[in-house]
Design a protein around this motif. Structure first.
Motif, PDB file in Angstrom:
ATOM      1  N   SER A  34      66.120 -27.536  34.982  1.00  0.00           N
ATOM      2  CA  SER A  34      64.997 -28.407  34.645  1.00  0.00           C
ATOM      3  C   SER A  34      64.329 -29.031  35.866  1.00  0.00           C
ATOM      4  O   SER A  34      63.268 -29.636  35.742  1.00  0.00           O
ATOM      5  CB  SER A  34      65.468 -29.529  33.710  1.00  0.00           C
ATOM      6  N   THR A  35      64.958 -28.908  37.032  1.00  0.00           N
ATOM      7  CA  THR A  35      64.306 -29.417  38.228  1.00  0.00           C
ATOM      8  C   THR A  35      63.306 -28.384  38.742  1.00  0.00           C
ATOM      9  O   THR A  35      63.209 -27.286  38.206  1.00  0.00           O
ATOM     10  CB  THR A  35      65.344 -29.719  39.321  1.00  0.00           C
ATOM     11  N   SER A  36      62.559 -28.741  39.780  1.00  0.00           N
ATOM     12  CA  SER A  36      61.556 -27.825  40.331  1.00  0.00           C
ATOM     13  C   SER A  36      62.228 -26.545  40.813  1.00  0.00           C
ATOM     14  O   SER A  36      63.083 -26.572  41.704  1.00  0.00           O
ATOM     15  CB  SER A  36      60.822 -28.500  41.486  1.00  0.00           C
ATOM     16  N   LEU A  93      59.858 -21.708  34.883  1.00  0.00           N
ATOM     17  CA  LEU A  93      59.923 -22.801  33.929  1.00  0.00           C
ATOM     18  C   LEU A  93      61.355 -22.997  33.461  1.00  0.00           C
ATOM     19  O   LEU A  93      62.149 -22.048  33.405  1.00  0.00           O
ATOM     20  CB  LEU A  93      59.034 -22.508  32.718  1.00  0.00           C
ATOM     21  N   TRP A  94      61.670 -24.227  33.090  1.00  0.00           N
ATOM     22  CA  TRP A  94      62.980 -24.539  32.519  1.00  0.00           C
ATOM     23  C   TRP A  94      63.283 -23.548  31.396  1.00  0.00           C
ATOM     24  O   TRP A  94      62.496 -23.336  30.490  1.00  0.00           O
ATOM     25  CB  TRP A  94      62.924 -25.959  31.971  1.00  0.00           C
ATOM     26  N   GLY A  95      64.432 -22.879  31.527  1.00  0.00           N
ATOM     27  CA  GLY A  95      64.838 -21.933  30.499  1.00  0.00           C
ATOM     28  C   GLY A  95      64.441 -20.498  30.736  1.00  0.00           C
ATOM     29  O   GLY A  95      64.858 -19.612  29.983  1.00  0.00           O
ATOM     30  N   ASP A  96      63.632 -20.216  31.779  1.00  0.00           N
ATOM     31  CA  ASP A  96      63.282 -18.829  32.082  1.00  0.00           C
ATOM     32  C   ASP A  96      64.549 -18.013  32.363  1.00  0.00           C
ATOM     33  O   ASP A  96      65.431 -18.455  33.111  1.00  0.00           O
ATOM     34  CB  ASP A  96      62.371 -18.753  33.311  1.00  0.00           C
ATOM     35  N   SER A 140      72.311 -23.931  42.410  1.00  0.00           N
ATOM     36  CA  SER A 140      72.186 -25.262  41.813  1.00  0.00           C
ATOM     37  C   SER A 140      70.921 -25.403  40.972  1.00  0.00           C
ATOM     38  O   SER A 140      70.788 -26.350  40.197  1.00  0.00           O
ATOM     39  CB  SER A 140      72.190 -26.332  42.913  1.00  0.00           C
ATOM     40  N   LYS A 141      69.982 -24.474  41.112  1.00  0.00           N
ATOM     41  CA  LYS A 141      68.739 -24.517  40.355  1.00  0.00           C
ATOM     42  C   LYS A 141      68.846 -23.783  39.013  1.00  0.00           C
ATOM     43  O   LYS A 141      67.852 -23.629  38.307  1.00  0.00           O
ATOM     44  CB  LYS A 141      67.600 -23.882  41.165  1.00  0.00           C
ATOM     45  N   THR A 142      70.038 -23.296  38.679  1.00  0.00           N
ATOM     46  CA  THR A 142      70.219 -22.523  37.452  1.00  0.00           C
ATOM     47  C   THR A 142      71.106 -23.268  36.459  1.00  0.00           C
ATOM     48  O   THR A 142      71.804 -24.224  36.801  1.00  0.00           O
ATOM     49  CB  THR A 142      70.842 -21.150  37.736  1.00  0.00           C
ATOM     50  N   THR A 143      71.064 -22.814  35.215  1.00  0.00           N
ATOM     51  CA  THR A 143      71.910 -23.347  34.156  1.00  0.00           C
ATOM     52  C   THR A 143      72.383 -22.181  33.292  1.00  0.00           C
ATOM     53  O   THR A 143      71.654 -21.189  33.138  1.00  0.00           O
ATOM     54  CB  THR A 143      71.154 -24.375  33.288  1.00  0.00           C
ATOM     55  N   PRO A 144      73.576 -22.260  32.692  1.00  0.00           N
ATOM     56  CA  PRO A 144      74.023 -21.174  31.814  1.00  0.00           C
ATOM     57  C   PRO A 144      73.466 -21.273  30.400  1.00  0.00           C
ATOM     58  O   PRO A 144      73.659 -20.357  29.596  1.00  0.00           O
ATOM     59  CB  PRO A 144      75.543 -21.360  31.801  1.00  0.00           C
ATOM     60  N   GLU A 157      67.378 -32.142  22.991  1.00  0.00           N
ATOM     61  CA  GLU A 157      67.261 -33.541  23.402  1.00  0.00           C
ATOM     62  C   GLU A 157      65.960 -33.793  24.150  1.00  0.00           C
ATOM     63  O   GLU A 157      65.267 -34.767  23.902  1.00  0.00           O
ATOM     64  CB  GLU A 157      68.447 -33.933  24.295  1.00  0.00           C
ATOM     65  N   ARG A 158      65.647 -32.911  25.077  1.00  0.00           N
ATOM     66  CA  ARG A 158      64.408 -33.017  25.851  1.00  0.00           C
ATOM     67  C   ARG A 158      63.489 -31.857  25.489  1.00  0.00           C
ATOM     68  O   ARG A 158      63.945 -30.827  24.985  1.00  0.00           O
ATOM     69  CB  ARG A 158      64.705 -32.977  27.353  1.00  0.00           C
TER      70      ARG A 158
END
Length: 494
Positions: free
Chosen positions: A10-12, A28-31, A57-61, A460-461
């Motif tokens: 979700s960060t830049s 974009l967040w979630g790409d 650190s810019k990724t999420t699972p 949530e967001r």
């Protein structure tokens, strides 16, 4: 080489041309991101058709819920990706824009199936009602060798040619003292019987349902409660609740017979007013997807759900608060798709019941209705949530041409490349075909990237974003608006 996807945080987030290098693509967040090589704190990745470097650190699972309001011109078309990577469509516009968007999204080659065996499977498609600017785009989607649909849902009212235009939705009768459309096409057998009874009827909607395949079509009403597989107790693989409730159309019942009330003198009023209305719940948030609801329909839906009439305009503040509290239990949403492209035919009471923090209007150029209407924009802003509610419009977010026509120069380039093709070696042949494909896809890219409003949420967001027509300094390509829950209410981050 790893190929399991991760997702943009979700960060830049930018793909860089090297470690600590320059940005070449904003995400974009979630790409979805494909990891090509893992180098510890840094990853070599591919996303949005670009390859480069990205910090881990810019990724999420976590895969998000994604709702894309595609710019289909004058019409509606929403492409949905669930957190379990199930795909769905709610309407598809009138023309080829949705197909072009999907071909861009999944890198399909339209019209050349032999060179592209890729298949994209959809969990379901919803045709909210029988207006062509909602269903017409499905014609090409159902014909595409690249796309398949497990289930196709419609609103049970199927127009056909009759001696009297007033009878175009079939038999009418009385239920609970109300004049109703009685011939509801609910099951595959109902549709098969209708097709058999009208073998020479070339009505577009009827023929589309035939092309869709009667065995996989289903007419739905509020009595079905939820879309199959997305019931109230459904949970994603990540453990979050995800349901899709059917709020409309609402049928009346008497003696085992169902009917949809006749809402006006013309069948168009009933056809639009009895659009499928869906409420998507994910985590703590709610998203409303309506078709072409009108004032009679909204009044009817409110009365059926609240079991009372709305208070008169001179009612006390407490009377209105009590009524709206009940109405919002059913229709309240954090983000809503505006009904009927911003038409002036709406109920302010229904807008107050929705009470959205953000509203998306899907409309197009070169139409005779002047959608969205000025008074509609004012009313949506007035009756939405918070000090600064947001209104997004697919039409306003794209001032570039809907289709970028290929120039004469690009046509000459294609001819030169094709003339070179017969004598080229294998390596050059691949290069030529790639260059031709790039030139041919110019139209698809414009439709896919400009005008679409994308929504991403973890329950949530919420992120709502649209593509900028000219990047800002630092490689910024998207206009982004963030919403977060405060005191259990979604509000715009300031």
């Amino acid at each position: 080489m790893a190929n399991n996807p991760v997702f943009a945080g979700s960060t830049s987030v930018f793909i860089l041309d090297a470690q600590d290098g320059k940005p070449i693509q904003q995400l974009l967040w979630g790409d979805e991101i494909v990891v090509l090589q893992d180098h510890g704190d840094w990853l070599e990745v591919e996303a949005r058709r670009e390859r480069g470097w990205l910090q881990r650190s810019k990724t999420t699972p976590e895969r998000l819920l994604e709702i894309n309001f595609v710019d289909v011109g004058q019409g509606d078309g929403a492409f949905i990706v669930t957190p379990d990577n199930e795909l769905a469509l709610v309407d598809a516009g009138a023309g080829s824009n949705m197909l072009r968007f999907l071909s861009w999204r999944f890198n399909l080659r339209i019209g050349r199936p032999s060179s592209d065996p890729k298949k994209v499977d959809f969990k379901f498609a919803v045709m909210s009602h029988g207006d062509e600017d909602h269903y017409g785009g499905f014609t090409e989607l159902f014909e595409s060798p690249h796309l398949s649909f497990e289930r196709i849902y419609h609103n049970t009212l199927v127009q056909r040619k009759t001696a009297s235009a007033a009878d175009g939705l079939g038999e009418r009768g009385q239920i609970q003292g109300t004049r109703c459309h009685m011939e509801l096409i609910r099951t595959p057998d109902d549709l098969a019987r209708l097709l058999a009874a009208h073998p020479d009827d070339r009505s577009k909607y009827l023929q589309l349902l035939k092309a869709a395949g009667p065995e996989r079509t289903q007419g739905i009403t509020e009595k079905d409660a939820y879309l199959p597989g997305f019931e109230a107790d459904h949970r994603t693989a990540g453990g979050k609740s995800l349901s899709i409730e059917i709020l409309g159309p609402i049928a009346l019942e008497e003696g085992g017979q169902l009917g949809l009330p006749q809402l006006g003198d013309s069948i168009g009023i009933s056809k639009n007013g009895h659009s499928i209305v869906l409420l998507v719940r994910y985590g703590q948030l709610r998203f409303l997807l309506g078709g072409d609801l009108n004032t009679p329909a909204e009044t009817y839906l409110l009365r059926q759900k609240t079991k009372r009439d709305a208070p008169p305009e001179n009612a006390t503040a407490n009377e209105w608060a009590d009524y709206l509290a009940i109405a919002r239990e059913h229709f309240g949403a954090d983000v809503a798709k505006s009904c009927h492209h911003g038409s002036a035919d709406f109920s302010t009471t229904f807008l107050r019941a929705i009470n959205a923090a953000a509203t998306v209007i899907s409309s197009g150029d070169e139409e005779p209705h002047c959608h969205p209407r000025p008074d509609t924009l004012g009313a949506v802003g007035k009756h939405s949530r918070g000090e600064r509610p947001c209104i997004f419009s697919t039409e306003l977010m794209r001032s570039s041409p809907e289709f970028k026509a290929r120039s004469q120069y690009s046509g000459e380039q294609i001819r030169q490349l094709l003339n070179e093709l017969p004598g080229a070696g294998e390596k050059r042949r691949k290069q030529i075909l790639k260059e031709v494909e790039t030139l041919l896809s110019a139209k698809e890219r414009v439709v896919a990237t400009y005008g679409m409003i994308t929504l991403r949420t973890d329950g949530e967001r919420v992120l709502m974003a649209q593509k900028l027509e000219r990047p800002r300094a630092g490689g910024v390509e998207f206009d982004m608006h963030w919403f977060s829950r405060r005191e259990k209410i979604l509000t715009l981050d300031q």
